[in-house]
Design a protein around this motif. Sequence first.
Motif, PDB file in Angstrom:
ATOM      1  N   LEU A   1       0.777  -1.155  -0.084  1.00  0.00           N
ATOM      2  CA  LEU A   1       0.007   0.057  -0.030  1.00  0.00           C
ATOM      3  C   LEU A   1       0.954   1.333  -0.144  1.00  0.00           C
ATOM      4  CD1 LEU A   1      -2.939   1.453   0.171  1.00  0.00           C
ATOM      5  CD2 LEU A   1      -2.633   1.178   2.613  1.00  0.00           C
ATOM      6  N   ILE A   2       1.860   1.059   0.879  1.00  0.00           N
ATOM      7  CA  ILE A   2       2.624   2.309   1.005  1.00  0.00           C
ATOM      8  C   ILE A   2       3.552   2.543  -0.418  1.00  0.00           C
ATOM      9  CG2 ILE A   2       4.804   3.330   2.172  1.00  0.00           C
ATOM     10  CD1 ILE A   2       3.739   1.929   4.693  1.00  0.00           C
ATOM     11  N   LEU A   3       4.066   1.436  -1.035  1.00  0.00           N
ATOM     12  CA  LEU A   3       4.519   1.380  -2.166  1.00  0.00           C
ATOM     13  C   LEU A   3       3.570   2.153  -3.309  1.00  0.00           C
ATOM     14  CD1 LEU A   3       7.039  -1.571  -2.703  1.00  0.00           C
ATOM     15  CD2 LEU A   3       7.492   0.703  -2.601  1.00  0.00           C
ATOM     16  N   PHE A   4       2.445   1.503  -3.373  1.00  0.00           N
ATOM     17  CA  PHE A   4       1.550   2.118  -4.182  1.00  0.00           C
ATOM     18  C   PHE A   4       1.153   3.550  -4.099  1.00  0.00           C
ATOM     19  CE2 PHE A   4      -2.894   3.279  -4.968  1.00  0.00           C
ATOM     20  CZ  PHE A   4      -3.000   3.082  -6.366  1.00  0.00           C
ATOM     21  N   ILE A   5       1.164   4.320  -2.929  1.00  0.00           N
ATOM     22  CA  ILE A   5       1.140   5.605  -2.800  1.00  0.00           C
ATOM     23  C   ILE A   5       2.167   6.306  -2.926  1.00  0.00           C
ATOM     24  CG2 ILE A   5       0.744   7.184  -0.757  1.00  0.00           C
ATOM     25  CD1 ILE A   5      -0.954   5.080   0.793  1.00  0.00           C
ATOM     26  N   LEU A   6       3.486   5.726  -2.877  1.00  0.00           N
ATOM     27  CA  LEU A   6       4.803   6.598  -3.162  1.00  0.00           C
ATOM     28  C   LEU A   6       4.631   6.602  -4.462  1.00  0.00           C
ATOM     29  CD1 LEU A   6       7.451   5.402  -0.620  1.00  0.00           C
ATOM     30  CD2 LEU A   6       6.307   7.539  -0.853  1.00  0.00           C
ATOM     31  N   ARG A   7       4.338   5.531  -5.278  1.00  0.00           N
ATOM     32  CA  ARG A   7       4.532   5.300  -6.675  1.00  0.00           C
ATOM     33  C   ARG A   7       3.337   6.276  -7.264  1.00  0.00           C
ATOM     34  NH1 ARG A   7       3.529  -0.063  -8.048  1.00  0.00           N
ATOM     35  NH2 ARG A   7       5.435  -0.353  -6.724  1.00  0.00           N
ATOM     36  N   ASN A   8       2.260   6.469  -6.714  1.00  0.00           N
ATOM     37  CA  ASN A   8       1.214   7.338  -7.317  1.00  0.00           C
ATOM     38  C   ASN A   8       0.892   8.567  -6.567  1.00  0.00           C
ATOM     39  OD1 ASN A   8       0.389   5.506  -9.624  1.00  0.00           O
ATOM     40  ND2 ASN A   8      -0.032   3.856  -7.755  1.00  0.00           N
ATOM     41  N   HIS A   9       2.022   8.859  -5.886  1.00  0.00           N
ATOM     42  CA  HIS A   9       1.765  10.120  -4.880  1.00  0.00           C
ATOM     43  C   HIS A   9       1.399  11.201  -5.755  1.00  0.00           C
ATOM     44  CE1 HIS A   9       5.612  11.256  -6.423  1.00  0.00           C
ATOM     45  NE2 HIS A   9       5.552  12.517  -5.993  1.00  0.00           N
TER      46      HIS A   9
ATOM     47  N   VAL B   1      -0.642  11.488  -8.610  1.00  0.00           N
ATOM     48  CA  VAL B   1      -1.937  11.465  -8.980  1.00  0.00           C
ATOM     49  C   VAL B   1      -3.056  11.617  -7.682  1.00  0.00           C
ATOM     50  CG1 VAL B   1      -3.686   9.988  -9.959  1.00  0.00           C
ATOM     51  CG2 VAL B   1      -1.616  10.349 -11.018  1.00  0.00           C
ATOM     52  N   LEU B   2      -2.360  10.881  -6.699  1.00  0.00           N
ATOM     53  CA  LEU B   2      -3.049  10.908  -5.352  1.00  0.00           C
ATOM     54  C   LEU B   2      -3.385  12.116  -4.752  1.00  0.00           C
ATOM     55  CD1 LEU B   2      -1.924   7.301  -3.776  1.00  0.00           C
ATOM     56  CD2 LEU B   2      -4.165   7.895  -4.771  1.00  0.00           C
TER      57      LEU B   2
ATOM     58  N   PHE C   1      -2.907  15.028  -6.285  1.00  0.00           N
ATOM     59  CA  PHE C   1      -3.868  15.781  -7.231  1.00  0.00           C
ATOM     60  C   PHE C   1      -5.285  15.596  -6.894  1.00  0.00           C
ATOM     61  CE2 PHE C   1      -6.389  15.560 -11.035  1.00  0.00           C
ATOM     62  CZ  PHE C   1      -6.893  16.702 -11.227  1.00  0.00           C
ATOM     63  N   ILE C   2      -5.724  14.386  -6.682  1.00  0.00           N
ATOM     64  CA  ILE C   2      -6.960  13.763  -6.471  1.00  0.00           C
ATOM     65  C   ILE C   2      -7.685  14.311  -4.766  1.00  0.00           C
ATOM     66  CG2 ILE C   2      -8.557  12.081  -5.626  1.00  0.00           C
ATOM     67  CD1 ILE C   2      -7.049  10.386  -7.826  1.00  0.00           C
ATOM     68  N   LEU C   3      -6.589  14.385  -4.184  1.00  0.00           N
ATOM     69  CA  LEU C   3      -6.854  14.895  -2.859  1.00  0.00           C
ATOM     70  C   LEU C   3      -7.145  16.323  -2.715  1.00  0.00           C
ATOM     71  CD1 LEU C   3      -6.885  14.484   0.446  1.00  0.00           C
ATOM     72  CD2 LEU C   3      -4.497  15.103   0.340  1.00  0.00           C
ATOM     73  N   LEU C   4      -6.212  17.266  -3.471  1.00  0.00           N
ATOM     74  CA  LEU C   4      -6.275  18.592  -3.399  1.00  0.00           C
ATOM     75  C   LEU C   4      -7.900  19.189  -4.208  1.00  0.00           C
ATOM     76  CD1 LEU C   4      -2.696  19.593  -4.042  1.00  0.00           C
ATOM     77  CD2 LEU C   4      -3.982  19.826  -1.795  1.00  0.00           C
ATOM     78  N   GLU C   5      -7.808  18.034  -5.347  1.00  0.00           N
ATOM     79  CA  GLU C   5      -9.002  18.524  -6.216  1.00  0.00           C
ATOM     80  C   GLU C   5     -10.380  18.221  -5.244  1.00  0.00           C
ATOM     81  OE1 GLU C   5     -10.084  20.626  -8.596  1.00  0.00           O
ATOM     82  OE2 GLU C   5      -8.293  19.946  -9.839  1.00  0.00           O
TER      83      GLU C   5
ATOM     84  N   PRO D   1       9.136  19.399  -8.590  1.00  0.00           N
ATOM     85  CA  PRO D   1       8.681  18.189  -8.550  1.00  0.00           C
ATOM     86  C   PRO D   1       7.293  18.254  -8.376  1.00  0.00           C
ATOM     87  CG  PRO D   1       9.923  18.897  -6.320  1.00  0.00           C
ATOM     88  CD  PRO D   1      10.072  20.018  -7.243  1.00  0.00           C
ATOM     89  N   GLY D   2       6.458  17.252  -8.874  1.00  0.00           N
ATOM     90  CA  GLY D   2       4.955  17.244  -9.057  1.00  0.00           C
ATOM     91  C   GLY D   2       4.168  17.667  -7.856  1.00  0.00           C
ATOM     92  N   TRP D   3       4.657  17.147  -6.859  1.00  0.00           N
ATOM     93  CA  TRP D   3       3.713  17.272  -5.816  1.00  0.00           C
ATOM     94  C   TRP D   3       3.752  18.789  -5.316  1.00  0.00           C
ATOM     95  CZ3 TRP D   3       6.312  19.111  -1.477  1.00  0.00           C
ATOM     96  CH2 TRP D   3       7.700  19.051  -1.363  1.00  0.00           C
ATOM     97  N   LEU D   4       5.168  19.388  -5.445  1.00  0.00           N
ATOM     98  CA  LEU D   4       5.355  20.696  -5.112  1.00  0.00           C
ATOM     99  C   LEU D   4       4.418  21.781  -6.110  1.00  0.00           C
ATOM    100  CD1 LEU D   4       6.749  22.672  -3.137  1.00  0.00           C
ATOM    101  CD2 LEU D   4       8.708  22.528  -4.674  1.00  0.00           C
TER     102      LEU D   4
END
Lengths: 276, 170
Positions: free
Chosen positions: A4-12, A14-15, A17-21, B49-52
């Motif tokens: 799960l952590i790996l998935f989050i890190l890999r897709n941080h 997009v995630l 973005f989705i969170l902020l949006e 970076p993208g997150w930034l």
Amino acid sequence: MKNLILFILRNHYVLLFILLESVSFVMVVRYNSYQHTSFINSSAAVAGQVNSVFSTVNNYLSLNQRNQELNDELARLRTMMPESSKIDTLAAQTAFDSVYTQQYEYLPCRVISNSVKSANNFLTLDIGSKHGVEPGMAVVSAMGAVGVVKAVSPNFSSVISLLNQNLKISAMLEKSGYFGSLGWEGGDYRIANLEDLPGHIKVSNGDVVITSGYSTIFPKGVMIGNVESVTAHGVNGFMSASVRLSVDFKRLSNVQVVRNLLKKEQLELQERAENE
Amino acid sequence: MNNVLVKNIILFVVLVLLQVGVLNQVQLGGFINPYIYILFIILLPVGTPGWLTLVLSFVLGISIDMFCNSPGIHTSATVFAGFVRPYLLSSLMPRETVEPTDTPNIRLFGTGWFLKYCLVMVIVHHVSLFMVEAFKFSSLHLILWRALLSIVFTMILIVLSQFLFTRNNK
């Protein structure tokens, strides 16, 4: 967990973005009155559509119960209709006069069942013992004599019609004053038979026949009809005439029950005289 | 690096003030409103970076929203534009040798490239902005018409500012 952590890190990206949006949209919907209303409205529209589909199905499934409910309601409302109730107050007129003693009282009422077809016809009136009707009272209409009350219940009374072979009433010729007995012999509902007239009198067509008032039932002078023709000169010295009844029994609606206030007194006197 | 940070903070403040202090007061033709503040996201260093980028977009948008009294509307549009930016940059990048601190400006990458890049960013931002503002698709042609006019004005302002700023910075 590691995955799960790996998935989050890999897709941080997009995630995030989705969170902020998502946060932005929550803000949009929550804090902007227009979007708020619009959102609520459109969700209400969607929800309304879904709800209406469900309620259509529901309605269909509960049709039996609905029908039963409607029927019950209909019955309840019908009971409340004015046509379902009887008016208990009667405008029986009593005149107070010191010169004349009132003998007859008229109770207005309506005919609720009637027949002219059978050999012995009866009427039913919409008033009964509760309103002061008793067996033996006369029933008249504006046009003339109708019949005699035979039986009463609290709210209704049964009347022997003139068109009943068992009823004979005392009738007289208005002009000459001779009296006879009037009855109906079946057949034409407009024609009755006046019997027991003296054979020597002269009866002409069109002579008015009225009640004699000799009985305690009908008051004197109630119209019965006109002589249509003299039918028979009896061998025993009596003759009879056919009388065209003034009352049209086929369209009888409003009649009055005649209450003879002095009937009891008269009957008692007659009884005493006969016994002596 | 420090220089880049200070430069961007100044740019951020200037753009927000310019947007809320001047451009929001001037509504051309009733509903044409150029949104120049998106220039901050456009001019971020290529190596950001993208997150930034996303966080900065969020902060920028929410700053504008605070002044415009419209929580979430500018934020969502700006975050979306920030989200698109890295993909856009990687697909449009003209040269292999780009310093991470380079800002995508008109001198460095060429007018044509810059206009293309800017236009896509502005379209993404404005269209999503007007969509969220209207919050329905029924008046789509009106939304697009408003967006188109605003895009044109924003582009004009961006190009003008590019000439002004890059000359001054030089």
